[in-house]
Design a protein around this motif. Structure first.
Motif, mmCIF file in Angstrom:
data_model
loop_
_atom_site.group_PDB
_atom_site.id
_atom_site.type_symbol
_atom_site.label_atom_id
_atom_site.label_comp_id
_atom_site.label_asym_id
_atom_site.label_seq_id
_atom_site.Cartn_x
_atom_site.Cartn_y
_atom_site.Cartn_z
ATOM 1 N N ASP A 149 -43.004 -29.233 -72.140
ATOM 2 C CA ASP A 149 -41.724 -29.722 -72.284
ATOM 3 C C ASP A 149 -40.682 -28.804 -71.781
ATOM 4 O O ASP A 149 -40.829 -27.348 -71.979
ATOM 5 C CB ASP A 149 -41.544 -30.201 -73.747
ATOM 6 C CG ASP A 149 -42.171 -31.047 -74.154
ATOM 7 O OD1 ASP A 149 -42.620 -31.896 -73.326
ATOM 8 O OD2 ASP A 149 -42.251 -31.429 -75.414
ATOM 9 N N ASP A 150 -39.626 -29.381 -71.114
ATOM 10 C CA ASP A 150 -38.481 -28.430 -70.791
ATOM 11 C C ASP A 150 -37.620 -28.728 -71.977
ATOM 12 O O ASP A 150 -37.852 -29.265 -72.923
ATOM 13 C CB ASP A 150 -37.861 -28.878 -69.483
ATOM 14 C CG ASP A 150 -37.387 -30.356 -69.312
ATOM 15 O OD1 ASP A 150 -37.125 -30.899 -70.466
ATOM 16 O OD2 ASP A 150 -37.117 -31.031 -68.280
ATOM 17 N N LYS A 157 -38.673 -33.195 -71.840
ATOM 18 C CA LYS A 157 -39.397 -33.797 -70.913
ATOM 19 C C LYS A 157 -40.653 -32.956 -70.275
ATOM 20 O O LYS A 157 -40.439 -31.601 -70.186
ATOM 21 C CB LYS A 157 -38.472 -34.339 -69.519
ATOM 22 C CG LYS A 157 -37.600 -35.369 -69.814
ATOM 23 C CD LYS A 157 -36.888 -35.655 -68.688
ATOM 24 C CE LYS A 157 -35.655 -36.814 -68.971
ATOM 25 N NZ LYS A 157 -34.882 -37.068 -67.506
ATOM 26 N N MET A 158 -41.739 -33.681 -69.990
ATOM 27 C CA MET A 158 -42.878 -32.791 -69.445
ATOM 28 C C MET A 158 -42.527 -32.394 -68.025
ATOM 29 O O MET A 158 -42.662 -33.352 -67.077
ATOM 30 C CB MET A 158 -44.239 -33.478 -69.543
ATOM 31 C CG MET A 158 -44.760 -33.550 -70.928
ATOM 32 S SD MET A 158 -46.506 -34.006 -70.928
ATOM 33 C CE MET A 158 -46.748 -35.575 -70.585
ATOM 34 N N ASN A 159 -41.904 -31.078 -67.769
ATOM 35 C CA ASN A 159 -41.506 -30.798 -66.663
ATOM 36 C C ASN A 159 -41.899 -29.269 -66.166
ATOM 37 O O ASN A 159 -41.404 -28.950 -65.220
ATOM 38 C CB ASN A 159 -39.924 -30.988 -66.560
ATOM 39 C CG ASN A 159 -39.470 -31.031 -65.152
ATOM 40 O OD1 ASN A 159 -39.915 -31.832 -64.355
ATOM 41 N ND2 ASN A 159 -38.072 -30.949 -64.999
ATOM 42 N N LEU A 160 -42.634 -28.747 -67.072
ATOM 43 C CA LEU A 160 -42.715 -27.345 -66.925
ATOM 44 C C LEU A 160 -44.396 -27.115 -66.644
ATOM 45 O O LEU A 160 -44.940 -27.754 -67.408
ATOM 46 C CB LEU A 160 -42.195 -26.411 -67.957
ATOM 47 C CG LEU A 160 -40.793 -26.342 -68.136
ATOM 48 C CD1 LEU A 160 -40.494 -25.642 -69.523
ATOM 49 C CD2 LEU A 160 -40.016 -26.253 -67.146
ATOM 50 N N SER A 161 -44.724 -26.174 -65.788
ATOM 51 C CA SER A 161 -46.375 -25.697 -65.872
ATOM 52 C C SER A 161 -46.334 -24.789 -66.897
ATOM 53 O O SER A 161 -45.367 -24.299 -67.332
ATOM 54 C CB SER A 161 -46.525 -25.132 -64.317
ATOM 55 O OG SER A 161 -45.664 -23.797 -64.367
ATOM 56 N N ASP A 178 -44.577 -21.851 -65.841
ATOM 57 C CA ASP A 178 -43.049 -22.005 -66.214
ATOM 58 C C ASP A 178 -42.815 -21.706 -67.715
ATOM 59 O O ASP A 178 -41.609 -21.179 -67.981
ATOM 60 C CB ASP A 178 -42.434 -23.330 -65.879
ATOM 61 C CG ASP A 178 -42.549 -23.532 -64.265
ATOM 62 O OD1 ASP A 178 -42.452 -22.632 -63.363
ATOM 63 O OD2 ASP A 178 -42.702 -24.615 -64.056
ATOM 64 N N GLU A 187 -35.055 -30.454 -72.472
ATOM 65 C CA GLU A 187 -34.664 -31.824 -72.799
ATOM 66 C C GLU A 187 -35.916 -32.482 -73.342
ATOM 67 O O GLU A 187 -35.680 -33.806 -73.546
ATOM 68 C CB GLU A 187 -34.162 -32.494 -71.241
ATOM 69 C CG GLU A 187 -33.038 -32.035 -71.001
ATOM 70 C CD GLU A 187 -32.542 -32.575 -69.544
ATOM 71 O OE1 GLU A 187 -32.846 -33.595 -69.430
ATOM 72 O OE2 GLU A 187 -31.362 -31.923 -69.191
ATOM 73 N N ARG A 242 -47.134 -29.889 -64.330
ATOM 74 C CA ARG A 242 -46.210 -29.936 -64.907
ATOM 75 C C ARG A 242 -46.178 -30.638 -66.329
ATOM 76 O O ARG A 242 -46.061 -32.027 -66.293
ATOM 77 C CB ARG A 242 -44.889 -30.227 -64.360
ATOM 78 C CG ARG A 242 -44.452 -29.448 -63.038
ATOM 79 C CD ARG A 242 -43.291 -29.793 -62.415
ATOM 80 N NE ARG A 242 -42.894 -31.335 -62.437
ATOM 81 C CZ ARG A 242 -41.915 -31.650 -61.798
ATOM 82 N NH1 ARG A 242 -41.232 -31.026 -60.776
ATOM 83 N NH2 ARG A 242 -41.840 -32.890 -61.675
ATOM 84 N N ILE A 243 -46.979 -30.032 -67.294
ATOM 85 C CA ILE A 243 -47.251 -30.760 -68.526
ATOM 86 C C ILE A 243 -46.493 -30.242 -69.816
ATOM 87 O O ILE A 243 -47.157 -30.662 -71.030
ATOM 88 C CB ILE A 243 -48.803 -31.135 -68.691
ATOM 89 C CG1 ILE A 243 -49.591 -29.575 -68.794
ATOM 90 C CG2 ILE A 243 -49.158 -32.061 -67.504
ATOM 91 C CD1 ILE A 243 -51.076 -29.838 -69.042
#
Length: 151
Positions: free
Chosen positions: A56-57, A61-65, A68, A59, A53-54
């Motif tokens: 950005d979502d 934040k690095m939260n997506l693959s 994703d 917001e 998960r690097i």
């Protein structure tokens, strides 16, 4: 196996001035195959690379693959990732797998990523390549099947 992942806005690989692979947003993966690597290493590393998960979502934040984020992957073979610089001034590449083994595992790695439905481009194995990229972030991650715990 060792991989250097770079989150990119765009990336292309040229051989003799001709573009052989290009992507928009996604990952540029430089891949080094080590003597003793197996198909199990290929599967583990491919999973790790596409599921990290690097990205950005909404917001920031690095939260997506890369999956994703709807990104692509460009894979470039690079035996020099296995360089041993411990002695002297000339790197040793004795840890790098022989080309016959390395090419097969490189192709399997590309296939594993494609099998997950991710658009994948590639460099040209054993060619003198020029990699042009825009590193986004910058975000650069090193993953190694021999040194990282794969869960």
């Amino acid at each position: 196996m060792r991989a250097v992942l770079q989150r990119v806005a765009e990336c292309e690989v040229r051989v003799a001035g001709e573009v052989v692979g290009s992507i928009g947003a996604g990952l540029c993966i430089l891949l080094g195959v080590e003597t003793g690597d197996t198909e199990a290493d290929v599967k583990q590393l491919a999973d790790k690379c596409v599921l990290l998960r690097i990205f950005d979502d909404a917001e920031g934040k690095m939260n997506l693959s890369v999956i994703d984020a709807g990104g692509s992957v460009l894979v470039v073979s690079q035996f020099t990732l296995l360089a041993d610089c411990a002695k002297g001034r000339r790197p040793s590449y004795v840890k790098a797998a022989p080309p016959e083994l390395a090419e097969g595992l490189y192709e399997k790695f590309v296939g594993e990523i494609a099998a997950r439905g991710i658009p994948v481009a590639r460099g040209k194995f054993r060619a003198d390549m020029q990699v042009h990229l825009v590193n986004s972030g910058p975000v650069t991650i090193v993953v190694d099947t021999r040194h990282d715990l794969f869960v």
